[in-house]
Design a protein around this motif. Structure first.
Motif, PDB file in Angstrom:
ATOM      1  N   LEU A 183       7.877   0.583   7.492  1.00 33.41           N
ATOM      2  CA  LEU A 183       6.198   0.385   7.092  1.00 33.41           C
ATOM      3  C   LEU A 183       5.722  -0.374   6.122  1.00 33.41           C
ATOM      4  O   LEU A 183       4.762  -1.039   6.432  1.00 33.41           O
ATOM      5  CB  LEU A 183       5.908   1.936   7.080  1.00 33.41           C
ATOM      6  N   ALA A 184       6.519  -0.327   5.075  1.00 33.68           N
ATOM      7  CA  ALA A 184       6.241  -1.439   4.051  1.00 33.68           C
ATOM      8  C   ALA A 184       6.116  -2.807   4.434  1.00 33.68           C
ATOM      9  O   ALA A 184       5.418  -3.711   4.090  1.00 33.68           O
ATOM     10  CB  ALA A 184       7.075  -1.114   2.642  1.00 33.68           C
ATOM     11  N   ARG A 185       7.435  -2.983   5.028  1.00 31.03           N
ATOM     12  CA  ARG A 185       7.444  -4.239   5.418  1.00 31.03           C
ATOM     13  C   ARG A 185       6.676  -4.862   6.569  1.00 31.03           C
ATOM     14  O   ARG A 185       6.123  -5.987   6.789  1.00 31.03           O
ATOM     15  CB  ARG A 185       9.035  -4.639   5.943  1.00 31.03           C
ATOM     16  N   HIS A 220       1.019  -1.180   0.102  1.00 28.72           N
ATOM     17  CA  HIS A 220      -0.162   0.043  -0.172  1.00 28.72           C
ATOM     18  C   HIS A 220       0.798   1.282  -0.102  1.00 28.72           C
ATOM     19  O   HIS A 220       0.536   2.268  -0.650  1.00 28.72           O
ATOM     20  CB  HIS A 220      -0.942  -0.104   1.488  1.00 28.72           C
ATOM     21  N   LEU A 221       2.053   1.269   0.755  1.00 32.28           N
ATOM     22  CA  LEU A 221       2.691   2.447   1.037  1.00 32.28           C
ATOM     23  C   LEU A 221       3.345   2.885  -0.245  1.00 32.28           C
ATOM     24  O   LEU A 221       3.861   2.147  -1.036  1.00 32.28           O
ATOM     25  CB  LEU A 221       3.771   2.251   2.073  1.00 32.28           C
ATOM     26  N   SER A 222       3.262   4.090  -0.710  1.00 33.87           N
ATOM     27  CA  SER A 222       4.152   4.696  -1.668  1.00 33.87           C
ATOM     28  C   SER A 222       5.519   5.542  -1.359  1.00 33.87           C
ATOM     29  O   SER A 222       5.456   6.056  -0.154  1.00 33.87           O
ATOM     30  CB  SER A 222       3.332   5.498  -2.484  1.00 33.87           C
ATOM     31  N   LEU A 223       6.470   5.621  -2.061  1.00 38.90           N
ATOM     32  CA  LEU A 223       7.590   5.888  -1.742  1.00 38.90           C
ATOM     33  C   LEU A 223       7.560   7.562  -2.057  1.00 38.90           C
ATOM     34  O   LEU A 223       7.065   7.800  -3.270  1.00 38.90           O
ATOM     35  CB  LEU A 223       9.009   5.496  -2.480  1.00 38.90           C
ATOM     36  N   ALA A 224       8.146   8.335  -1.282  1.00 39.38           N
ATOM     37  CA  ALA A 224       8.201   9.649  -1.472  1.00 39.38           C
ATOM     38  C   ALA A 224       9.163  10.195  -2.478  1.00 39.38           C
ATOM     39  O   ALA A 224      10.172   9.416  -2.573  1.00 39.38           O
ATOM     40  CB  ALA A 224       8.510  10.549  -0.248  1.00 39.38           C
ATOM     41  N   ILE A 225       9.011  10.969  -3.341  1.00 41.95           N
ATOM     42  CA  ILE A 225       9.797  11.343  -4.396  1.00 41.95           C
ATOM     43  C   ILE A 225      10.607  12.455  -3.961  1.00 41.95           C
ATOM     44  O   ILE A 225      10.453  13.676  -3.351  1.00 41.95           O
ATOM     45  CB  ILE A 225       9.029  11.697  -5.795  1.00 41.95           C
ATOM     46  N   GLN A 226      11.951  12.114  -3.758  1.00 38.09           N
ATOM     47  CA  GLN A 226      13.120  13.085  -3.547  1.00 38.09           C
ATOM     48  C   GLN A 226      14.388  12.690  -4.262  1.00 38.09           C
ATOM     49  O   GLN A 226      15.205  12.145  -3.756  1.00 38.09           O
ATOM     50  CB  GLN A 226      13.348  12.926  -1.886  1.00 38.09           C
ATOM     51  N   PRO A 227      14.474  13.566  -5.378  1.00 35.89           N
ATOM     52  CA  PRO A 227      15.640  13.350  -6.341  1.00 35.89           C
ATOM     53  C   PRO A 227      17.209  13.277  -5.529  1.00 35.89           C
ATOM     54  O   PRO A 227      18.106  12.815  -5.799  1.00 35.89           O
ATOM     55  CB  PRO A 227      15.473  14.247  -7.373  1.00 35.89           C
TER      56      PRO A 227
END
Length: 271
Positions: free
Chosen positions: A139-141, A117-124
């Motif tokens: 949190l994803a695990r 469900h969790l999405s990763l934040a975008i931080q180049p």
């Protein structure tokens, strides 16, 4: 350094202000060592953390002892600064530990995984780095406890495939291997880095739907090796796709395992 404590004002402990590497070591010899050192250097440059002398790092793998082990290096900015403001002249703190290791042999034959469900934040600015801020992965695990599910796939906040919680992702489509581009977020694994120089792998932006139409899908990292996918589920446990490991999986696994000193095929001896 193993066994030495870390003070409460250490910025790595307080803010995740640091980097780490997890290195497979066989009889004191580190695998993909140059790739690990290069990633650590990129991270140090991006975060403004000076690296230890190369000789200091080079001395550590031999201390892992005989047999197969995992060496974990943790480099923080050290103590100091005021709140989030880092010190002008940091004194980095290096800690390490080594532990015996055995890869998950059964997973070399194939694994079931799911979407998260969790999405990763975008931080180049942090993309590709193995920094200490890993709460998204934690949190994803925590989303599943079913032992038959080996991993969870992560997309970024705009729905693009990125990686699994602790492995990189590869799939065979239209006559070649592909892997997600990691210029927005995600960790550029050292096994991934090595394979990009050895195989015809295209870095792409892709949605999760691409996996169901792919002939083969694999996960890999520099510690566990390569796991072929046999089943993919959505975040609720509903089946989305199935595969039977075949020639594509085996050839990819053989190339990766050759770099790690593992059997080139799942059924071969580990001796």
């Amino acid at each position: 350094m193993p066994g030495e404590g870390v003070p409460l004002d250490d910025r790595g402990l307080a803010y995740g202000d640091g980097l780490f590497e997890t290195v497979l070591v066989r009889d004191g010899v580190p695998l993909l060592w140059e790739q690990h050192l290069a990633r650590l250097a990129r991270g140090g440059e991006a975060l403004g953390i000076p690296l230890p002398a190369r000789a200091t790092l080079e001395a550590l793998p031999a201390r892992a002892g005989e047999g197969l082990a995992v060496l974990k290096l943790v480099l923080t900015r050290g103590s100091g600064g005021r709140g989030y403001l880092p010190p002008e002249a940091p004194t980095p703190r290096l800690r390490w530990q080594a532990a015996p290791f055995s890869p998950s042999l059964s997973r070399w034959r194939g694994v079931a995984i799911r979407h998260c469900h969790l999405s990763l934040a975008i931080q180049p600015r942090l993309a590709g780095l193995k920094h200490l801020n890993r709460l998204e992965n934690v949190l994803a695990r925590a989303e599943w406890s079913d032992p038959r599910i080996a991993e969870g796939l992560l997309c970024d906040a705009e729905g693009r495939l990125v990686e699994a919680t602790c492995m990189n992702l590869f799939w065979w489509r239209e006559g070649r291997w592909e892997t997600p581009r990691l210029h927005r977020c995600g960790v550029a694994g050292t096994l991934r880095e090595a394979l990009l120089t050895r195989l015809d792998i295209r870095e792409v932006d892709a949605s999760p739907e691409v996996l169901a139409s792919s002939e083969a899908v694999c996960l890999g990292n520099s510690v566990q090796g390569v796991w072929p996918l046999t089943r993919l589920e959505d975040a609720e446990g509903r089946p989305l796709a199935r595969w039977s490991p075949g020639v594509r999986h085996r050839a990819f696994q053989a190339e990766a395992h050759g770099l790690l000193g593992y059997p080139r095929h799942a059924g071969d001896s580990t001796e």
